[in-house]
Design an enzyme around this catalytic site. Structure first.
Site, PDB file in Angstrom:
ATOM      1  N   GLY A 124      -2.729  -6.898  -5.261  1.00  0.00           N
ATOM      2  CA  GLY A 124      -3.412  -5.860  -4.967  1.00  0.00           C
ATOM      3  C   GLY A 124      -2.487  -5.083  -6.472  1.00  0.00           C
ATOM      4  N   GLU A 184       8.940  -4.983  -3.009  1.00  0.00           N
ATOM      5  CA  GLU A 184       8.542  -3.520  -3.968  1.00  0.00           C
ATOM      6  C   GLU A 184       9.645  -2.797  -4.678  1.00  0.00           C
ATOM      7  OE1 GLU A 184       4.834  -0.590  -1.876  1.00  0.00           O
ATOM      8  OE2 GLU A 184       6.062  -2.329  -0.272  1.00  0.00           O
TER       9      GLU A 184
END
Lengths: 170, 747
Positions: free
Chosen positions: B244, B713
């Protein structure tokens, strides 16, 4: 051969708008009533519930739906199901099972050659075809041969390593 | 490709934490047996295809569905008025059970006003996908058209100060060396290969959604509010997610639409977005313009940092890209000012995309630092080393664990940075010009509140359950590792249940916080199950521990042991069998730290440094990222195999961000015109460089007992700047607009 009206998940009433076809998938024959507009991808998924083949773009741009037709890799989203009567179609479900992995599948697990797993069926089907294609020995050549299969998670290094393991090139 | 580890931490008894562990769900993923949301089929299921607006500003004047409704297999063309209006979900971040967060607040079909291209105006529902698609294409919508505003030049409504210390203006004015530059970034679209999908099925007044979501609990709560249901009447399942990167964090309008269609028609309804729709109506990283002003002394000590940024947002929603997140703590400077603003456009609502805020923010800051190094005639690694803060100067508190300087030094060593000739275009190899660049990365290290439950079973297996998700990061595996380590079992004895709101409430998979959030609840659940076993064993009339007092016993590595004496320890399975109990359970919970009230006492961040080599062939204008070295300080790494994959994947995505990715909006109708994977270019196999990933492995126990932070991330932060900095070194061209285009280099 399966009964053409046996699909419990189809709400479509058999009628004259549908085509009767027999498709050879993973070595078995399936007699189907399908919409002439149905792609091979949607036929595999919606009619046969062979959901290992994924839809990522429906435009032949991502490779997630890669299957083999008569031994060659193809994007199932760009193939109309109705024109593949008589062809031998191989999907990820015909390659191995969780209990009996194909060496390529085992190599993908060992190398962590995926993240989310959504493009993985297509990567493996492309890699399986690559093993029979005139691909040179180097990682760069494998990268070129695999570039039709996008992995947005970016597990490319591990995918190439898994393929090279199976080719004995690592 | 290589990975290695320094500063090895103490090995756990089963060597299961901190060692490379293949995924426990791997066999399902490589055989196509893993079932994602769109892989579910139900008897009588109908297919829905949305009709999106073909204008970006105006209003609907008429919807002619006459032809579509008569087409074979069509059950309905739904539009505003076809079902009772959906409610508006309100923001709620109060607890793990009740969180209700979304970015696009307007419920679908709420009014006839169109504010972005692709906004759903109708929904075709039919017996098959082919029929629904043909019907959707046959719906004729008339509009009162207005000229949309998709102007990429951003002017903020107002600027808000996000962080300030000292006098940034005076520090800049008095600096010996300054740079003042603007950096722009194109809108990016997440493009997970799995598009969004919802399968909605009602049983009476209860709804089940098979959903592509990074947060089943949050999704349940939002959809329940929109449908006017108590949360317990909605079940959301997401056992496998085709990633996602943020665009499946919060619910988007197709999901309540599918639920409403299923309720209206009394049949299960599946709605799968097309690739093009995912460019329109499920978020994106918006266009961002930033200005960096740096002042320094002649010997490279920062005297002022100013960071101002504006991002585009939609007409109704005020999405802010928090670009200044890392700026206040990254470097030492007495004077700093960070300001932010938004500019509204007729574009769908933006959302978090991998490393929201810090990723674009560090592109700008780390480009500015490179420009400052050039202006100073100083090595860019040295400049960063000279500005190391001793505390987080933004918050005025110590860092929990910061080893950024070691990231730079280790990275420089692994990369061979000492051989760098700083002159532009001076380095060559095999007829190619080389460019070497460096940039820092940083990402928040926080945790969400979470619950978990653990069952110990008499067959010697255990089950761990949490309504969290595995979005591809390896959550199934790390949960199994955590329980295996506590119980002294191999991971194949651990069953992991996740991705279902019927399980103990867990957090969203976002912010690189899933792993850190799970440690406390899982450890507590194991301990509670052990304590319950001890209590049952002591209370039993007849059994191995009958007559013992609970305080005399311990539960260690899955065994009941006596605290004193040399009585033999007994495994939980043996005890359960002796007691005639099939299983015993424990539950645990952990608090959140993210956005917790009050001032933090410690600054928790991960750090890292990327080193990049590009090759440039001016004769053919061929630019390649050839190799990268990434050194990451993200606490203890629980599964190096999966963690390295996260960093490598981020570097690959960073190559896309730097060189390829840009969503183009047509000024005439607001359409994202390159809404396909052929025209929106992401990095392919052939673009992947040789990547070296190294983790420093300093456990950070401020977040959890295992010392883990998060790695999902941070690898994307800084990568694009390291690339454009390397491009400057190779070519002398400073590109300040992403993505870099060859015309930048050829002009």
């Amino acid at each position: 051969m399966s009964d053409p009206t046996s699909n419990p998940f189809s709400a479509v009433e058999p009628n004259s708008d549908l085509l009767s076809v027999v498709l050879r998938i993973n070595g078995a024959s399936h007699a189907l009533q399908i919409d002439p507009r149905a792609t091979l991808l949607d036929c595999l998924r919606d009619t046969l519930q062979l959901t290992g083949t994924k839809k990522g773009c429906d435009h032949g741009q991502c490779g997630a739906c890669t299957v083999h037709i008569n031994g060659r890799r193809r994007n199932a989203c760009l193939a109309l199901a109705a024109v593949h009567e008589g062809d031998e179609i191989l999907t990820i479900e015909g390659v191995g099972t969780p209990d009996r992995l194909h060496p390529l599948q085992a190599a993908f697990v060992a190398r962590d050659a995926y993240q989310c797993g959504y493009c993985t069926s297509g990567q493996i089907m492309s890699a399986l075809a690559l093993l029979q294609e005139p691909c040179g020995p180097g990682d760069d050549e494998v990268r070129e041969y695999m570039s039709g299969n996008l992995c947005r998670c970016g597990a490319y290094a591990n995918i190439v390593a898994a393929i090279q393991d199976v080719r004995g090139q690592s | 490709m290589s990975a290695s580890h320094s500063a090895p931490t103490q090995a756990s008894p089963m060597n299961v934490i901190g060692r490379p562990h293949p995924r426990v769900d791997g066999a399902l993923k490589v055989t196509g047996a893993a079932r994602y949301a769109g892989d579910h089929y139900l008897p009588g299921m109908l297919y829905a295809v949305p009709v999106g607006a073909t204008i970006a500003k105006g209003s609907i004047t008429a919807i002619d569905a006459g032809v579509a409704e008569q087409m074979p297999g069509v059950r309905a063309i739904l539009r505003r008025g076809s079902f009772p209006p959906l409610g508006r979900a309100e923001l709620d971040m109060s607890s793990a059970d009740t969180t209700s967060i979304l970015d696009e607040f307007r419920p679908p079909f709420d009014d006839d006003v169109v504010r972005y291209y692709g906004q759903y105006v109708a929904l075709a529902v039919a017996d098959s996908f082919e029929q629904a698609k043909a019907a959707a294409d046959a719906v004729r919508v008339s509009y009162a058209v207005e000229i949309p505003d998709v102007d990429p030049a951003l002017v903020a409504e107002k600027m808000t100060v996000k962080s300030e210390r000292g006098d940034a203006e005076a520090g800049f004015a008095g600096a010996a060396v300054t740079i003042d530059q603007r950096y722009a970034m194109a809108p990016e679209t997440h493009n997970p290969i799995e598009t969004h999908a919802t399968l909605a099925v009602w049983e009476g007044d209860a709804l089940t959604l098979h959903e592509t979501t990074q947060g089943v609990i949050n999704h349940r709560n939002v959809v329940a509010r929109m449908l006017g249901l108590p949360a317990e009447k909605v079940r959301v399942i997401s056992r496998f997610l085709g990633s996602g990167f943020g665009n499946k964090l919060w619910p988007w309008t197709h999901s309540p639409l599918a639920a409403a269609a299923a309720r209206t028609l009394g049949r299960p309804v599946k709605l799968v977005l097309s690739r093009a729709m995912t460019f329109q109506s499920v978020g994106h990283r918006p266009r961002i313009e930033q200005r960096i002003r740096l002042g320094a002394t002649a010997d490279g000590k920062l005297t002022s940092v100013r960071h101002d940024y504006v991002n585009a947002t939609s007409i109704l929603d005020s999405y802010e890209e928090n670009c200044g997140e890392a700026t206040p703590h990254m470097y030492s400077t007495p004077n700093l000012r960070v300001t932010a603003g938004i500019a509204r456009r007729n574009i769908g609502t933006p959302t978090s995309m991998r490393g929201p805020g810090a990723v674009p923010g560090l592109y700008a800051l780390e480009s500015g630092m490179d420009e400052l190094a050039v202006a100073l005639g100083m090595d860019p690694v040295e400049l960063r080393l000279r500005n190391e803060p001793s505390i987080d100067e933004g918050l005025g508190v110590p860092f929990s664990s910061r080893h950024f300087q070691e990231c730079l030094r280790v990275g420089a060593e692994r990369f061979g940075w000492s051989r760098r000739d700083p002159r532009v275009g001076a380095m060559t190899r095999d007829g190619l010009t080389l460019g070497w660049g460096v940039a820092a990365c940083s990402w928040i290290a926080e945790r969400f509140a979470s619950n978990a439950a653990v069952d110990l079973r008499d067959d010697g297996t255990a089950r761990v359950a949490c309504a969290i998700q595995d979005i591809g990061t390896g959550t199934y595996t790390v949960m199994a590792q955590m329980v295996a380590e506590r119980l002294g079992l191999p991971t194949d004895r651990i069953e992991v249940a996740l991705g279902d709101t019927r399980l103990p409430a867990g957090p969203v998979s976002g912010g690189s916080m899933a792993t850190a959030s799970l440690v406390a609840p899982i450890h507590e659940a194991v301990a509670k199950a052990g304590a319950a076993l001890i209590a049952a064993a002591c209370a039993a009339k007849d059994g191995p521990f009958s007559g013992s007092r609970p305080e005399e016993l311990d539960f260690v590595e899955g065994k009941i042991t006596a605290k004193t004496g040399n009585r033999q320890a007994m495994g939980f399975d043996t005890v359960l069998k002796a007691l005639g109990m099939p299983a015993i359970s424990g539950s645990g919970s952990g608090t959140g730290t993210f956005m917790a009230p009050g001032k933090p006492t410690v600054s928790k961040h991960s750090f890292g440094a990327h080193f990049v080599e590009v090759t440039w062939q001016p004769e053919t204008a061929r630019l390649r990222v050839a190799r990268t070295v990434s050194v990451i300080d993200a606490g203890r790494i629980l599964n190096p195999l999966a963690a390295r994959n996260q960093i490598e994947g981020s570097v690959v995505m960073g190559i896309g961000m730097a060189l390829f990715e840009e969503t183009h909006y047509d000024a005439r109708n607001g359409a994202p015109v390159n809404a396909s994977l052929a025209d929106y270019v992401v990095a392919t196999h052939a673009d992947a460089p040789a990547m070296d990933v190294h983790f420093l492995e300093y456990p950070d126990t401020s977040l959890n007992a295992l010392g883990a932070r998060g790695v999902g991330e941070i690898g994307l932060a800084g990568t694009a700047a390291a690339i454009t900095n390397a491009v400057y070194h190779a070519t002398g061209v400073r590109v300040r607009e992403l993505p870099l285009k060859l015309e930048h280099l050829m002009s």
